[in-house]
Design a protein around this motif. Sequence first.
Motif, PDB file in Angstrom:
ATOM      1  N   ASP A 480     -22.474 -12.565 -14.348  1.00  0.00           N
ATOM      2  CA  ASP A 480     -22.155 -13.253 -13.101  1.00  0.00           C
ATOM      3  C   ASP A 480     -20.849 -12.758 -12.484  1.00  0.00           C
ATOM      4  N   ILE A 481     -20.094 -12.000 -13.265  1.00  0.00           N
ATOM      5  CA  ILE A 481     -18.849 -11.473 -12.704  1.00  0.00           C
ATOM      6  C   ILE A 481     -19.164 -10.203 -11.926  1.00  0.00           C
ATOM      7  N   HIS A 482     -18.784 -10.211 -10.676  1.00  0.00           N
ATOM      8  CA  HIS A 482     -19.008  -9.007  -9.880  1.00  0.00           C
ATOM      9  C   HIS A 482     -17.660  -8.425  -9.564  1.00  0.00           C
ATOM     10  N   HIS A 483     -17.356  -7.341 -10.191  1.00  0.00           N
ATOM     11  CA  HIS A 483     -16.034  -6.743 -10.077  1.00  0.00           C
ATOM     12  C   HIS A 483     -16.200  -5.255 -10.369  1.00  0.00           C
ATOM     13  N   HIS A 484     -15.397  -4.461  -9.676  1.00  0.00           N
ATOM     14  CA  HIS A 484     -15.592  -3.011  -9.831  1.00  0.00           C
ATOM     15  C   HIS A 484     -15.274  -2.518 -11.244  1.00  0.00           C
TER      16      HIS A 484
END
Lengths: 657, 657
Positions: A480-484
């Motif tokens: 669920d973490i959307h991070h580069h």
Amino acid sequence: MPNKHYTVTFQPFALKINADHGEAVLQVARRAGIHINASCGGAGVCGKCRVTVENGDVSGGISEKLSSDDISAGVRQACTALVESDLTVSLPEDYILDGDLLTGESARKHRATPVEFDVQTLQKKGVFLPPVEKFFIELPLPSANDNMSDAGRLSRALAEQYSERGLHIGLSMLRKLRRICREDNFRLTATLSRPVGKKAKTQLVNLQSGNWTDRNYGLAVDIGTTTVYCQLIDLHTGENLGMNGNYNGQLSYGEDVISRIIYAEKPEGLVKMQEIVVATINNGIESILQESRIRREEITCITLAGNTVMTHLFLSLEPHNIRRSPYVPVSTLFPPIRATDLGLQLPDYAIALVFPAVSSYVGGDIVAGVMGAGMHLSDELTLFIDVGTNAEIVIGNREWMVCAACSAGPAFEGGGITHGMRAAPGAIDDFAIHPRTLNPMNRTIDNKPPRGICGSGLLVIIATLLEHGIIDARGKFNRDIHHHRLREGRSGFEFVLAGRDETDVGHDIVLNEVDIGNFIRAKGAIFAGANTLIEEIGLSLEEIDRVILAGGFGSYLDLDAAITVGLLPELPAEKVLYAGNGSLLGCRMSSLSNHIRLDVLKVIQKMTSFELSEVPAFQNHFTASLFLPHTDMQLFPLVAEKISERKIDLEQIKQDD
Amino acid sequence: MPNKHYTVTFQPFALKINADHGEAVLQVARRAGIHINASCGGAGVCGKCRVTVENGDVSGGISEKLSSDDISAGVRQACTALVESDLTVSLPEDYILDGDLLTGESARKHRATPVEFDVQTLQKKGVFLPPVEKFFIELPLPSANDNMSDAGRLSRALAEQYSERGLHIGLSMLRKLRRICREDNFRLTATLSRPVGKKAKTQLVNLQSGNWTDRNYGLAVDIGTTTVYCQLIDLHTGENLGMNGNYNGQLSYGEDVISRIIYAEKPEGLVKMQEIVVATINNGIESILQESRIRREEITCITLAGNTVMTHLFLSLEPHNIRRSPYVPVSTLFPPIRATDLGLQLPDYAIALVFPAVSSYVGGDIVAGVMGAGMHLSDELTLFIDVGTNAEIVIGNREWMVCAACSAGPAFEGGGITHGMRAAPGAIDDFAIHPRTLNPMNRTIDNKPPRGICGSGLLVIIATLLEHGIIDARGKFNRDIHHHRLREGRSGFEFVLAGRDETDVGHDIVLNEVDIGNFIRAKGAIFAGANTLIEEIGLSLEEIDRVILAGGFGSYLDLDAAITVGLLPELPAEKVLYAGNGSLLGCRMSSLSNHIRLDVLKVIQKMTSFELSEVPAFQNHFTASLFLPHTDMQLFPLVAEKISERKIDLEQIKQDD
């Protein structure tokens, strides 16, 4: 010049921290539990760790990443700015965490208490008793009324003056005795090697005319599969005079003990293995002598320890059956040996003592560690863990001990990890993360640009990711973490610790789920091993009073991280001791206190060795340990609490770079 | 062929004497106490020993000295006529002595009882315990439940099966252990060398696969100043397998210990002395191995004893101070040494054990003699005398001992005597005289024509001359005897033992007053030494229970002669034991019973050494002993009686040849 101490005040917290002259500001902040972005490991490459020096002097901290305006405004890179006076430093606003989090971070920096002994304590306890000691004697001159033999005269004087009785005087000493007696009018120095068992005599190993008692040195040597460490010890004062580590020359013939055994089974292979490790030790001795300016002739003893295979190869004992069921070594006890008989470049009177082993897989290095750390003298129920290429566990106290080797694999040495490496310059060995930006604070060894992750770094990274909910108890990333920094890589999901441009290796440094899985199996094997052993003797982990850690974690292990991942049981920090290189510690201790050598046979007889694969309960414990920290969260109530507190708020995550 | 026994009847006495097949008639007569003229020592040269064979068969006994009439009348030379059946022999009338005298002669032939031990006795007493023993072991095969090391497995089996605990296993044994275990499925032979002291371990010295327990041999070596004796012993059965004597190669560098020390003080002299005696021993070993057909590899130990100087030279220890006041040896204790380290041509697992000494002048040969003869185990107050180039005396029992060396000089070895010689073929070693004709009956070693007088011969000659009043108590010839055998020679009065034509040396063999004086000083020194020692501890010679004789007297000493001249105190014959080569006896004993080695330190600690020249009483005792037998005739009542009985009647002396 004594080290100067300053106070660094971090704003806006007004947090005052003691700092040494020349310490990097980043380092000081880290000790304070203050997070500063530093992807490049403190090498000054990424330019992210900006702080503003409001007051006081720093040196360095300047690079092309800073504009001239920045510089004149007092902005410096915290990683390379060195404290030169009392300072006030203010942190960029986006670095600042709320007070609560700061405290939490700070509290996590628990270190194990280093195990050390000091010579004064040994002397006070009356156990300062080097295995080889020099005695100065002025013999009464022979006369018609007292015309006993030279040897009898010497023995009598040693008995009367130093209570040294029942001396063994070998032929080579008898051959020089008459001359030595008469060179300085019966004033002479006798070098005595103490007995290793009850049924043994003190041996006269050298004779010199005149008084040479203050020139008596010993060597302690840890024969590691990877690295051989030598330490030079003043046997008169107990002082450490130097230390030296070299790769074991046998590395070219295989990285692990099994491949070394296979090589040793070839024709002349054993001889070659022996010669190579002896050459490594000789090189170590050579360097340490050059640095210390001690004369080779003044070294009277050498104490060595290694795992059972290393010991067999060093002594040229056939290791063949160590790798074949039922895993039988030639011997676990090794006699005192003239150092020159082993090819060591030492005087012919120097005696080599090799720590005995317990079994094929619990070697003399572990015995040395246990005794060096004093576990055999303590009433406290102790869990001793030595983590190297493999891990060995010992549980017990002065009355009894159980031990086993765990097939932990090399994860703790950086092996089997995509970007794992040994604890060498450039290895990430400490880590923090900004809970909103997910920016890492990598610390690397020697502040070099990152080249990979070493064991202690891996431990902290995984603990940190777990605490913040970036990975779950199975070691899987939170999708669920959307991070580069979190992305799908070749081996599944991975976290980017440092970008290619911040590293010294031309590619991103990442940690993926396969790596985490390997780590979990390694820590799981150790925890399950400890759990199995303690159950075998009818106790449970909760009853353990203290933990002693030894081995390849580098000099400092983050205790909270070790507990968070479930490597260690939940214990107060002061109950965890760190012995460093336990094998070397034991050898050094044994060089200063012959009691170690006298007790060692009793200790190994108390050490019951288990083959974990033969104990049915082990598999269940292992399966239960393949979670972070463990399937049974009741074993880790504080960790459970911490994870729920620190879990990052997905809503607040910023993609700030 | 078993030896046959016959009866020889001598006429006119009808005296019946048992004789062996092939024994010379002269020899049989001698045992009967019958005097037959035999100047040439039984070599058949002088032709004087004529007898007539009345009945039965002899072989030999014929020479050109006999006419064909004589021969057909049954006349034979008794010295070379050999008994082939029961015989009746009549003696020429002028040989015949009156019955009284005959009995006297016969009674004199007392011999000391030989000291011997037999292996069965040692076994019964439980002291048959060779210092090196082989054990056959079938080890249980390693398994998952029993996977201790090979060395542990071997130690456990030796402890369980043979109660051999606390084994020392050196590196060379560990290096071959794995292979030997697996060559014959864990069936192997372990060679163990037992400890020499309490504070010592049993050593594993060899390993062989299979069972070799019955092939275990040892050597006993007496390193004499003159002669080196080697004996080969079966350590499994205790049997003597061979014996060998060679001149000590050091003889070319001086006959006595002082000249050897002087040589050893030259550059490289000590090394040379060591190499030479080792070469002598190696030659001895070589011959004995060839004769016995034992393989060199099967020799596991060698026990040696010598005087203190010989021991120093053998071990290459500087003997310099042994000849300089206050006479200090390098050591009196010598460690067990690998035989190969000394240059002995033996397997590298053979251990050399060297008997410890008491002082510079009471050496390991004496300690070996005392222990070989069992003096240290006896309650009886014993006088032990070892007569060689010097004489050493030990007095005591199991509780205490005092000892000293006497400067007796070499008279007992034939040294310092005009026609003295070593106990070699042609040496006169027994003697009688016809009281009317003064014709001598010389016995020589190997029945060769006389070449000189050896120690035991000298003793008997002087005793005989004294008994018959031919010399007086001061050793001077009775000037009232006018006989062609008694004459003025170059060194004063002399007695002609054999004329030039009867000898093998081209001149008369004589004994003169200077010779007798030398002998008296020698015997006087020994007697005075014994007297001084016993007085030092508050006892007197009368309290001595028994005497043990060892050393260079040849295998038989005439006890009555020894008492007559005052060498030994008056004791019943059965109280005098003869130990032969005491040093060799002790070495052999020590090869069969490790108890000797365990006890030896205690024994030498009990042995208090006196320097007689430092004891004021000695000079008085010595002066009093310079008489035959002694100034104080109350010490020798039986001798006094004998002398008065046997004194020849000057009136009856005949000049019959």
